[in-house]
Motif scaffolding. Structure first.
Motif, PDB file in Angstrom:
ATOM      1  N   UNK A  67       7.785  -9.099   4.232  1.00 13.43           N
ATOM      2  CA  UNK A  67       6.629  -8.234   3.971  1.00 13.43           C
ATOM      3  C   UNK A  67       6.746  -7.457   2.668  1.00 13.43           C
ATOM      4  N   UNK A  68       7.890  -6.835   2.414  1.00 13.98           N
ATOM      5  CA  UNK A  68       8.077  -5.944   1.270  1.00 13.98           C
ATOM      6  C   UNK A  68       8.551  -6.710   0.045  1.00 13.98           C
ATOM      7  N   UNK A  69       7.703  -6.867  -0.985  1.00 12.47           N
ATOM      8  CA  UNK A  69       8.154  -7.575  -2.188  1.00 12.47           C
ATOM      9  C   UNK A  69       9.135  -6.738  -3.000  1.00 12.47           C
ATOM     10  N   UNK A  70       9.748  -7.361  -3.969  1.00 14.27           N
ATOM     11  CA  UNK A  70      10.681  -6.667  -4.858  1.00 14.27           C
ATOM     12  C   UNK A  70      10.004  -5.478  -5.526  1.00 14.27           C
ATOM     13  N   UNK A  71      10.783  -4.418  -5.750  1.00 15.28           N
ATOM     14  CA  UNK A  71      10.260  -3.237  -6.446  1.00 15.28           C
ATOM     15  C   UNK A  71       9.708  -3.588  -7.820  1.00 15.28           C
ATOM     16  N   UNK A  72      10.216  -4.642  -8.426  1.00 11.57           N
ATOM     17  CA  UNK A  72       9.754  -5.026  -9.765  1.00 11.57           C
ATOM     18  C   UNK A  72       8.250  -5.319  -9.757  1.00 11.57           C
ATOM     19  N   UNK A  73       7.736  -5.815  -8.633  1.00 13.45           N
ATOM     20  CA  UNK A  73       6.315  -6.171  -8.527  1.00 13.45           C
ATOM     21  C   UNK A  73       5.485  -5.091  -7.854  1.00 13.45           C
ATOM     22  N   UNK A  74       6.133  -4.171  -7.172  1.00 12.83           N
ATOM     23  CA  UNK A  74       5.441  -3.287  -6.224  1.00 12.83           C
ATOM     24  C   UNK A  74       4.355  -2.434  -6.878  1.00 12.83           C
ATOM     25  N   UNK A  75       4.531  -2.085  -8.153  1.00  6.79           N
ATOM     26  CA  UNK A  75       3.552  -1.214  -8.809  1.00  6.79           C
ATOM     27  C   UNK A  75       2.468  -1.985  -9.571  1.00  6.79           C
ATOM     28  N   UNK A  76       2.483  -3.306  -9.491  1.00  2.00           N
ATOM     29  CA  UNK A  76       1.467  -4.091 -10.197  1.00  2.00           C
ATOM     30  C   UNK A  76       0.064  -3.913  -9.598  1.00  2.00           C
ATOM     31  N   UNK A  77      -0.117  -4.045  -8.282  1.00  2.00           N
ATOM     32  CA  UNK A  77      -1.472  -3.892  -7.717  1.00  2.00           C
ATOM     33  C   UNK A  77      -2.035  -2.494  -7.910  1.00  2.00           C
ATOM     34  N   UNK A  78      -1.177  -1.489  -7.865  1.00  2.00           N
ATOM     35  CA  UNK A  78      -1.629  -0.106  -7.998  1.00  2.00           C
ATOM     36  C   UNK A  78      -2.057   0.209  -9.426  1.00  2.00           C
ATOM     37  N   UNK A  79      -1.230  -0.169 -10.380  1.00  2.00           N
ATOM     38  CA  UNK A  79      -1.565   0.121 -11.780  1.00  2.00           C
ATOM     39  C   UNK A  79      -2.724  -0.746 -12.265  1.00  2.00           C
ATOM     40  N   UNK A  80      -2.838  -1.956 -11.743  1.00  2.00           N
ATOM     41  CA  UNK A  80      -3.984  -2.802 -12.091  1.00  2.00           C
ATOM     42  C   UNK A  80      -5.286  -2.110 -11.702  1.00  2.00           C
ATOM     43  N   UNK A  81      -5.279  -1.424 -10.553  1.00  2.00           N
ATOM     44  CA  UNK A  81      -6.473  -0.686 -10.113  1.00  2.00           C
ATOM     45  C   UNK A  81      -6.835   0.436 -11.075  1.00  2.00           C
ATOM     46  N   UNK A  82      -5.841   1.119 -11.611  1.00  2.00           N
ATOM     47  CA  UNK A  82      -6.110   2.198 -12.561  1.00  2.00           C
ATOM     48  C   UNK A  82      -6.786   1.652 -13.816  1.00  2.00           C
ATOM     49  N   UNK A  83      -6.222   0.590 -14.359  1.00  2.00           N
ATOM     50  CA  UNK A  83      -6.772  -0.003 -15.590  1.00  2.00           C
ATOM     51  C   UNK A  83      -8.159  -0.561 -15.312  1.00  2.00           C
ATOM     52  N   UNK A 107      -4.365  -1.800  -0.496  1.00  2.00           N
ATOM     53  CA  UNK A 107      -4.927  -3.150  -0.495  1.00  2.00           C
ATOM     54  C   UNK A 107      -3.838  -4.208  -0.482  1.00  2.00           C
ATOM     55  N   UNK A 108      -2.767  -3.962  -1.251  1.00  2.00           N
ATOM     56  CA  UNK A 108      -1.651  -4.903  -1.325  1.00  2.00           C
ATOM     57  C   UNK A 108      -1.008  -5.101   0.055  1.00  2.00           C
ATOM     58  N   UNK A 109      -0.649  -3.993   0.699  1.00  2.00           N
ATOM     59  CA  UNK A 109       0.114  -4.127   1.936  1.00  2.00           C
ATOM     60  C   UNK A 109      -0.760  -4.489   3.137  1.00  2.00           C
ATOM     61  N   UNK A 110      -2.047  -4.177   3.071  1.00  2.00           N
ATOM     62  CA  UNK A 110      -2.929  -4.676   4.120  1.00  2.00           C
ATOM     63  C   UNK A 110      -3.040  -6.204   4.037  1.00  2.00           C
ATOM     64  N   UNK A 111      -3.070  -6.726   2.810  1.00  2.00           N
ATOM     65  CA  UNK A 111      -3.114  -8.175   2.623  1.00  2.00           C
ATOM     66  C   UNK A 111      -1.783  -8.838   2.957  1.00  2.00           C
ATOM     67  N   UNK A 112      -0.675  -8.156   2.631  1.00  2.00           N
ATOM     68  CA  UNK A 112       0.657  -8.724   2.860  1.00  2.00           C
ATOM     69  C   UNK A 112       0.978  -8.871   4.344  1.00  2.00           C
ATOM     70  N   UNK A 113       0.166  -8.272   5.207  1.00  2.00           N
ATOM     71  CA  UNK A 113       0.397  -8.401   6.649  1.00  2.00           C
ATOM     72  C   UNK A 113       0.208  -9.825   7.147  1.00  2.00           C
ATOM     73  N   UNK A 114      -0.295 -10.691   6.272  1.00  2.65           N
ATOM     74  CA  UNK A 114      -0.379 -12.116   6.631  1.00  2.65           C
ATOM     75  C   UNK A 114       1.015 -12.722   6.766  1.00  2.65           C
ATOM     76  N   UNK A 115       2.011 -12.033   6.190  1.00  5.04           N
ATOM     77  CA  UNK A 115       3.394 -12.471   6.293  1.00  5.04           C
ATOM     78  C   UNK A 115       4.068 -11.833   7.505  1.00  5.04           C
ATOM     79  N   UNK A 116       5.177 -12.426   7.910  1.00  5.63           N
ATOM     80  CA  UNK A 116       6.041 -11.785   8.907  1.00  5.63           C
ATOM     81  C   UNK A 116       6.526 -10.451   8.357  1.00  5.63           C
TER      82      UNK A 116
END
Length: 596
Positions: free
Chosen positions: A407-423, A394-403
């Motif tokens: 496109x690829x955010x910092x690794x510090x943020x990369x696991x936020x959308x995934x873990x939010x889904x688990x919780x 979901x994160x990277x399908x949405x991020x396609x709005x960017x060039x």
């Protein structure tokens, strides 16, 4: 014998992903490789040493975007096919064709960033004003400018770039091609063992003899490859260390964090606070689970089990589709459509087969699907893994709005959308069923999967990494035995004296491919810190928060990790979100103690 792994060709195609969505055939892929090589050569001819005006730079960057998009297709086709059938010589040859093409092509386009950084800042700002979609890309070039080497040195590094990935390829060769696991006996029955079976099933089995006997056999095999794996890992770090020194960084850790645009303070905070403050809650939790299982002692093989429960039933991949749509429906119709598309168009590889890569991941093409690798067991643990990987999708399908350049955010943020889904998945289920037995079961799954995996397993890896990098920067000698001792000491520090942590636990460092991806492991706890806060906000005020969260995900790399979190309403400049996440885990353990 039970649980023998089938060959890839024996798997039902409906349980596999469809890479024909990238290229319809191997021949089409090979034509794509030839076209890509020609396009790269033309790009070099047209733009190397010719970036003299904003108009030329804009044309170059637009062509560079196209080249990067094609490269995304080629690399995913090459590696996704091989990842599910690593013993297949034809697929290995196809992947090798990509590696050979990349080795010759990458140096021909690497000049772009080097030469852009040599330009006057005013010209780069002019490009940003004309094409604002590249603003953060250009800002990042300027940020890295003080650490850029002479163009000839940068060119030399670009030519050597393919060899820097060799330690990781060696690691995977050892893991997937050389390691074979002997059968083990439990309860009078013989079982096959493998990476996939152990990590996805045996390690979390509620049958104590299966769990402990499989672990004994698993680690006896790992031990045979300890020194080879150590040599690969240490050579990888030494490559990073050399580049860090060349670019003028005080330490290799500083160099790797600079690449993530994250401060050393944030990195150390994740490790130090969790080691000290989460550990007591996790010790309470594991003791509670062990008591429910009637264990007289708790070994390392027992740490990942959840509470025994009649609710722990397996479900099919098809059943998981509606299950997750119901749990994540709060994220809106477009998000639901993405989940449906992932199932209907076969973006997900559910199969368990011989020669398949372990663990789970999501790999998104910039102009295509988000491919999700699993080894499906059907247990709640695996359902949460799928929720996690759909979060990446979901994160990277949405991020396609960017060039693609932003496109690829910092690794510090990369696991936020995934873990939010688990919780979010677990919290939705907890609201739907107030049965105390179900509540206890699900809370246990949430802790043993989501929080254990991201804030214990990966966090202990981060602590291990920090110690290894620090010792190497101090010119200390390391080998397989020393790496095992470092890992064992860190595990014992976290769990304390009430657990029987045997020497086999020291071999756990050998299991993690993320060690070859910079400082990746600590980012899981960082992402879960943001993800826990977001799940809470999404539950409490969905009307106001959902749109803001999805907007944040669509920003890609146009903001730093801290600013992305802040945009979503989580301020990680302080330790407040982390401490609140740890307190939340403590409250879950408190509730379990009441329910059990």
């Amino acid at each position: 014998m039970t649980n023998a792994m089938p060959k890839r060709q024996e798997i039902d195609v409906q349980l596999t992903w469809d890479t024909s969505l990238i290229y319809p055939s191997h021949e089409a892929y090979q034509k794509g490789l030839a076209d890509y090589k020609a396009q790269v050569e033309q790009f070099e001819k047209d733009y190397k040493d010719k970036l003299t005006s904003s108009e030329v730079i804009v044309r170059a960057l637009k062509e560079y975007e196209l080249i990067q998009t094609i490269n995304s297709k080629l690399s995913h086709y090459a590696y996704l096919n091989l990842d599910v059938d690593k013993m297949n010589a034809e697929l290995a040859a196809l992947a090798n064709e990509y590696q050979v093409t990349l080795a010759t092509s990458y140096p021909k386009i690497a000049f772009l960033q080097t030469q852009l950084a040599l330009l006057d800042e005013a010209m780069l700002n002019e490009v940003s004003a004309q094409e604002p979609q590249w603003t953060s890309y250009i800002q990042d070039i300027l940020r890295k400018k003080p650490h850029q080497l002479h163009p000839l040195q940068e060119d030399l590094l670009a030519n050597f770039a393919p060899t820097f990935g060799q330690p990781y390829r060696n690691y995977e060769t050892t893991k997937f091609e050389d390691m074979t696991f002997e059968n083990f006996t439990a309860n009078g029955q013989s079982y096959g063992n493998s990476y996939v079976l152990f990590e996805n099933d045996y390690e979390i089995s509620h049958d104590t003899e299966i769990r402990r006997q499989s672990a004994a056999g698993f680690y006896s095999t790992l031990r045979k490859y300890k020194n080879t794996t150590a040599a690969d890992y240490l050579s990888h770090i030494k490559n990073e260390q050399i580049e860090a020194k060349l670019r003028g960084f005080k330490s290799t850790i500083d160099y790797l964090l600079f690449d993530q645009n994250v401060s050393r303070e944030l990195f150390d905070r994740q490790i130090d606070v969790i080691m000290k403050e989460l550990a007591p809650h996790m010790r309470r939790y594991v003791k509670l689970v062990a008591k429910a299982h009637g264990l007289e002692k708790i070994t390392h093989a027992d740490l990942k089990i959840s509470l025994p429960s009649d609710f722990n039933q397996r479900i099919t991949p098809e059943e998981s589709k509606q299950f997750l749509i119901d749990c994540l429906g709060i994220l809106g119709e477009d998000y639901i459509q993405m989940i449906e598309q992932a199932f209907d168009e076969r973006w997900i590889d559910f199969a368990q087969n011989e020669g398949k890569s372990t663990g789970g991941y999501c790999a998104t093409l910039y102009d295509g699907p988000s491919y999700i690798l699993l080894s499906w067991t059907g247990l709640m643990n695996e359902v949460l893994v799928l929720a996690h990987e759909l979060g990446h999708a979901g994160h990277f399908q949405l991020a396609k709005k960017q060039s693609i350049l932003n496109y690829d955010p910092s690794l510090y943020f990369i696991e936020a959308p995934s873990t939010a889904n688990e919780v979010l998945t677990c919290n939705t289920l907890l609201k739907q069923n107030q049965d105390p037995a179900f509540q206890a079961y699900l809370i246990s799954e949430l802790i043993s999967r989501t929080y254990f995996h991201n804030m214990v397993t990966h966090l202990l890896e981060a602590a291990f990494q920090r110690e290894v990098y620090t010792r190497l920067d101090n010119d200390e000698y390391l080998n397989g035995d020393i790496l095992c001792q470092i890992k064992l000491d860190i595990i014992k520090e976290f769990w304390g004296d009430d657990f029987e942590i045997g020497d086999d636990a020291g071999l756990i460092w050998m299991r993690q491919p993320h060690y070859y991806m910079g400082l990746y492991p600590y980012t899981y706890s960082a992402g879960l810190t943001i993800g826990t806060a977001m799940a809470k906000q999404l539950e409490e005020n969905p009307e106001a928060v959902v749109e803001k969260w999805l907007e944040t995900l669509s920003l890609g790399a146009s903001l730093s990790a801290q600013d992305l979190a802040k945009h979503a309403g989580v301020d990680v400049s302080t330790d407040k979100p982390l401490k609140e996440t740890i307190a939340y885990v403590g409250s879950l353990v408190d509730k379990l103690e009441e329910l059990v």
